[in-house]
Scaffold this active site. Structure first.
Site, PDB file in Angstrom:
ATOM      1  N   ASN A  49       0.826  -1.211   0.000  1.00 10.62           N
ATOM      2  CA  ASN A  49       0.000   0.000   0.000  1.00 10.62           C
ATOM      3  C   ASN A  49       0.857   1.256   0.000  1.00 10.62           C
ATOM      4  O   ASN A  49       0.656   2.179  -0.800  1.00 10.62           O
ATOM      5  CB  ASN A  49      -0.904   0.029   1.241  1.00 10.62           C
ATOM      6  N   ARG A 375      -9.998  -3.051 -14.806  1.00  6.93           N
ATOM      7  CA  ARG A 375      -8.955  -3.990 -14.378  1.00  6.93           C
ATOM      8  C   ARG A 375      -9.499  -5.403 -14.523  1.00  6.93           C
ATOM      9  O   ARG A 375     -10.574  -5.712 -14.009  1.00  6.93           O
ATOM     10  CB  ARG A 375      -8.561  -3.772 -12.907  1.00  6.93           C
ATOM     11  N   ARG A 405      -4.201   2.697 -13.538  1.00  8.26           N
ATOM     12  CA  ARG A 405      -2.885   2.779 -12.907  1.00  8.26           C
ATOM     13  C   ARG A 405      -2.338   1.412 -12.495  1.00  8.26           C
ATOM     14  O   ARG A 405      -2.997   0.636 -11.823  1.00  8.26           O
ATOM     15  CB  ARG A 405      -2.951   3.692 -11.687  1.00  8.26           C
ATOM     16  N   HIS A 435     -14.066   4.533 -15.682  1.00  4.36           N
ATOM     17  CA  HIS A 435     -14.004   3.716 -14.467  1.00  4.36           C
ATOM     18  C   HIS A 435     -15.330   3.021 -14.190  1.00  4.36           C
ATOM     19  O   HIS A 435     -15.442   2.245 -13.242  1.00  4.36           O
ATOM     20  CB  HIS A 435     -13.613   4.634 -13.289  1.00  4.36           C
ATOM     21  N   TYR A 468     -12.498  -8.674  -2.676  1.00  6.66           N
ATOM     22  CA  TYR A 468     -13.063  -7.326  -2.645  1.00  6.66           C
ATOM     23  C   TYR A 468     -14.569  -7.467  -2.427  1.00  6.66           C
ATOM     24  O   TYR A 468     -15.207  -8.298  -3.069  1.00  6.66           O
ATOM     25  CB  TYR A 468     -12.860  -6.604  -3.982  1.00  6.66           C
ATOM     26  N   ARG A 564     -14.160   3.467   4.008  1.00  5.59           N
ATOM     27  CA  ARG A 564     -13.051   2.554   4.283  1.00  5.59           C
ATOM     28  C   ARG A 564     -11.714   3.263   4.422  1.00  5.59           C
ATOM     29  O   ARG A 564     -10.946   2.995   5.326  1.00  5.59           O
ATOM     30  CB  ARG A 564     -12.932   1.515   3.152  1.00  5.59           C
ATOM     31  N   HIS A 592     -15.250  -2.407  -0.906  1.00  3.79           N
ATOM     32  CA  HIS A 592     -15.090  -1.702  -2.174  1.00  3.79           C
ATOM     33  C   HIS A 592     -16.412  -1.216  -2.766  1.00  3.79           C
ATOM     34  O   HIS A 592     -16.421  -0.431  -3.715  1.00  3.79           O
ATOM     35  CB  HIS A 592     -14.381  -2.637  -3.170  1.00  3.79           C
TER      36      HIS A 592
END
EC number: 2.7.4.1
Length: 720
Positions: A49, A375, A405, A435, A468, A564, A592
């Site tokens: 992270n 992703r 990213r 996104h 997730y 979160r 998430h």
């Protein structure tokens, strides 16, 4: 007098709030109630992270500082002040991480006969075996690089582990040459020692022990590990999208040479060596971290998978629930046509989403598939089925966001493969990341063309869907289907729909919609009516949205937030944020999903979204916010939020600008994630029992009158 809600003192700095979140992940590594190997994994996660945080967020601040930007953020801090505060806080976090590693996890692992050994503590037989391993495997790939008058200081790549070495030719020599060696990644960090089941040694320990072999005629007088974290933020010029793929590939090569953001050095490294590194790497002294233990703890994420015979030190496995109507062998379109389905991953299996695309690929009635991919996994079944659909003559359009990213390389590869398979691939819009998570299947049916939709809060990634928490809806709603078609036309062409029926998209429109819904609740509160807002998201950092929430709180609207990660809102401001309560859940799964709820005079409007309340999501990305229309789905989402709100094991509560664990005295311990796991297991058990009962009835069927209507058959596919 109109209150102002934009004072610097009303906001927590975004970056410091993120570091606090990483501290909550670290708390999971320190929590003795978690299984030991899961604690080890959490510690590894804190490292990966913070590495990404420095590569991107700290890199961005450094760019701003380097060009002389002195403007402040919402909390009143300049880029330089933020950089200094980050390094100060992270120095403290490093000490806490390595205390956790050295004083807590290592001793407890050893009690379980799991060891990360030091070279000085191994047996002679193991030492001999490692010497042979060094000579046969490691030595051929090691390359010492010198730094002297004829050879400049070598380039040190991002996130690589290296050895800095000082040499001496003889005892009387004053010259002490310098060399550096990159630790090869091909062998992995953890090397299993022979003769012990769960005993490992770090590869750099082996190399240090036998490093002298590489320098015949010299004596190694010092060797110490170090690592650099560089600016890895992608800076893509997007005048037009025709060359976007090529521009991304070019930037991927360039970013490896980004400026050093952080230098980690072994605590025992001499000042002679460290000064040389600091000077040659051009790194600020405040960004130098002396590490009391092995540099780069991300290897700990691999350790649980290498340990054998210790299932008790992991979370207990569970099987995600698959709704029988959405299972392979069933007509998923017939099921969705009857009613909407809500999916809550990982408790509901992501395989149903994969099955949706798989069936669309092979169904002769399907005319087209349109999908956004942000992703995906390295071996994505969804990619395979999209390609299969194109090869079967269906029109397949896929928006692959090649600017996602750290997934840029993966997505460029998938984009090229999809094109080879006959899909039409879009690379995104100029200046915006796409996104939103949306899959549209267009099908010819007896009564005409029908659209089937999957809308989700998370990525179409069959791997991360296992850890997730995300939510998604299958629907055949006509208005939502038309909206989805218009969104895809907007993404692929020049369409500018005048309005949308049910869906809301960023940039800008989600901000406008959320602000309008908050204003409605403010009006209800001011008129003496019940007013309430509930939101769940990953991050809350957008200044305007926070100001709007302050305004609502001041007006008497009751606000419950589950955040979160980053939370720039403070809830200790008299007359401003007293009606706001904030929880943060950090546990087994990464929270998430995004939920946005507005009481709306008892109508209870509920929405799911791909967007957090962050400026980038609201203004610089294509995001999607969609409603729960059917009453049972709306009620289920409200129930999920309420259950998470009751969490007192993995939830923390915001006090001012700091999250603190809930005081559980007198309370029954409750983990929402564990509750959902148990619910999935119960549903699986009920399904199994019903199938067993149905099978028994089909085998031991009593004799009936020939026209008795109570006869049925078991679908053999369902039985599988």
């Amino acid at each position: 007098m109109i209150k102002k809600f934009d004072k610097h003192s009303y906001f927590k700095n975004r970056e410091l709030s993120w570091l606090d979140f990483n501290g909550r992940v670290l708390e999971e590594a320190r929590d003795p109630e978690n299984p030991l190997l899961e604690r080890v994994n959490f510690l590894g996660i804190t490292q990966s992270n913070v590495d990404e945080f420095f590569m991107v967020r700290v890199a961005s601040l450094n760019k701003m500082y380097s060009v002389g930007i002195k403007t402040t953020d919402a909390s009143g801090m300049t880029p330089k002040q933020q950089i200094d505060a980050i390094n100060l806080l992270e120095q403290q976090m490093v000490v806490k991480r390595y205390n956790t590693y050295n004083r807590s996890l290592l001793p407890q692992l050893e009690k379980e006969k799991i060891k990360i050994a030091k070279i000085k503590n191994i047996t002679d037989e193991q030492h001999h075996s490692l010497h042979r391993y060094f000579n046969d495997d490691l030595y051929p790939v090691l390359t010492p690089l010198a730094d002297d008058s004829s050879r400049p200081f070598p380039f040190i790549s991002n996130n690589s582990l290296n050895l800095a070495i000082r040499l001496q030719e003889n005892k009387n020599s004053k010259n002490k040459p310098f060399a550096t060696i990159r630790i090869p990644e091909t062998f992995g960090r953890l090397i299993k020692l022979p003769r012990e089941e769960n005993c490992f040694i770090l590869v750099e320990e082996i190399i240090k022990e036998f490093i002298g072999t590489l320098f015949p005629g010299f004596q190694v007088i010092e060797s110490a590990t170090y690592r650099v974290i560089r600016d890895m933020d992608l800076d893509v010029a997007e005048e037009d999208t025709s060359n976007l793929l090529r521009e991304v590939q070019k930037q991927l090569k360039k970013r490896e040479h980004g400026k050093v953001m952080r230098l980690e050095i072994e605590a025992s490294m001499s000042h002679n060596l460290s000064d040389r590194l600091i000077k040659n790497l051009n790194v600020d002294q405040s960004a130098v971290y002396r590490i009391n233990g092995p540099i780069d703890l991300t290897f700990l994420k691999k350790l649980p998978g290498k340990v054998t015979g210790h299932d008790d030190l992991h979370y207990q496995p569970f099987r995600a629930f698959v709704d029988p109507q959405l299972a392979p062998g069933q007509n998923i379109f017939a099921a969705i046509r009857q009613h909407d389905f809500l999916m809550q991953h990982p408790y509901d299996s992501f395989s149903s989403v994969v099955h949706f695309i798989e069936q669309a690929a092979s169904d002769p009635s399907v005319l087209a598939i349109k999908m956004t991919l942000y992703r995906v996994s390295g071996n994505s079944p969804i990619i395979k089925y999209l390609g299969l659909a194109a090869q079967k003559g269906k029109q397949v359009t896929v928006l692959v966001e090649v600017k996602a990213r750290f997934d840029e390389e993966n997505n460029v590869r998938w984009a090229k493969q999809l094109e080879k398979m006959g899909c039409h691939v879009i690379y995104g819009l100029v200046g915006l990341k796409t996104h939103c998570k949306m899959a549209l299947v267009i099908r010819r049916e007896e009564d005409g063309i029908r659209r089937y939709l999957h809308l989700g809060t998370g990525n179409y990634n069959d791997v991360t869907a296992n850890f997730y928490t995300d939510m998604g809806i299958f629907t055949a709603n006509l208005d939502m289907g038309i909206d989805a078609s218009n969104i895809f036309n907007m993404l692929s062409g020049y369409a500018k729909p005048p309005y949308f029926h049910k869906l809301h998209i960023s940039p800008h429109k989600i901000r406008e919609f959320i602000s309008r819904k908050i204003d409605d609740e403010i009006n209800y509160a001011q008129n003496g009516q019940t007013a309430e807002i509930r939101m769940k998201m990953n991050s809350l950092s957008d200044q305007k949205i926070i100001e709007k929430l302050y305004q609502a709180s001041a007006a008497g609207v009751k606000i419950k937030l589950i955040v979160r990660g980053i939370c720039c809102l403070k809830n200790d401001l008299p007359g401003i944020s007293e009606n706001i309560e904030v929880h943060s859940i950090v546990g087994r799964f990464l929270e998430h999903s995004r939920i946005y709820y507005f009481y709306n005079q008892g109508n209870e409007d509920v929405y799911l979204s791909s967007a957090d309340m962050m400026t980038r999501n609201l203004d610089r990305r294509v995001e999607l916010l969609f409603p729960a229309l059917q009453s049972e789905i709306k009620a289920k989402i409200i129930s999920i939020f309420n259950l998470m709100w009751q969490d007192n094991l993995k939830a923390r509560v915001l006090h001012g600008d700091q999250f603190e664990r809930i005081d559980r005295r007198g309370l029954e311990p409750f983990s929402s994630q564990e509750y959902f796991v148990q619910e999935a297991m119960k549903k699986n058990q009920v399904l199994l029992e019903s199938r067993q009962q149905a099978k028994a009835n089909s085998v031991f069927q009593p004799m009936m009158h020939h026209d008795d209507p109570l006869q049925f058959q078991i679908d053999p596919k369902e039985e599988e």
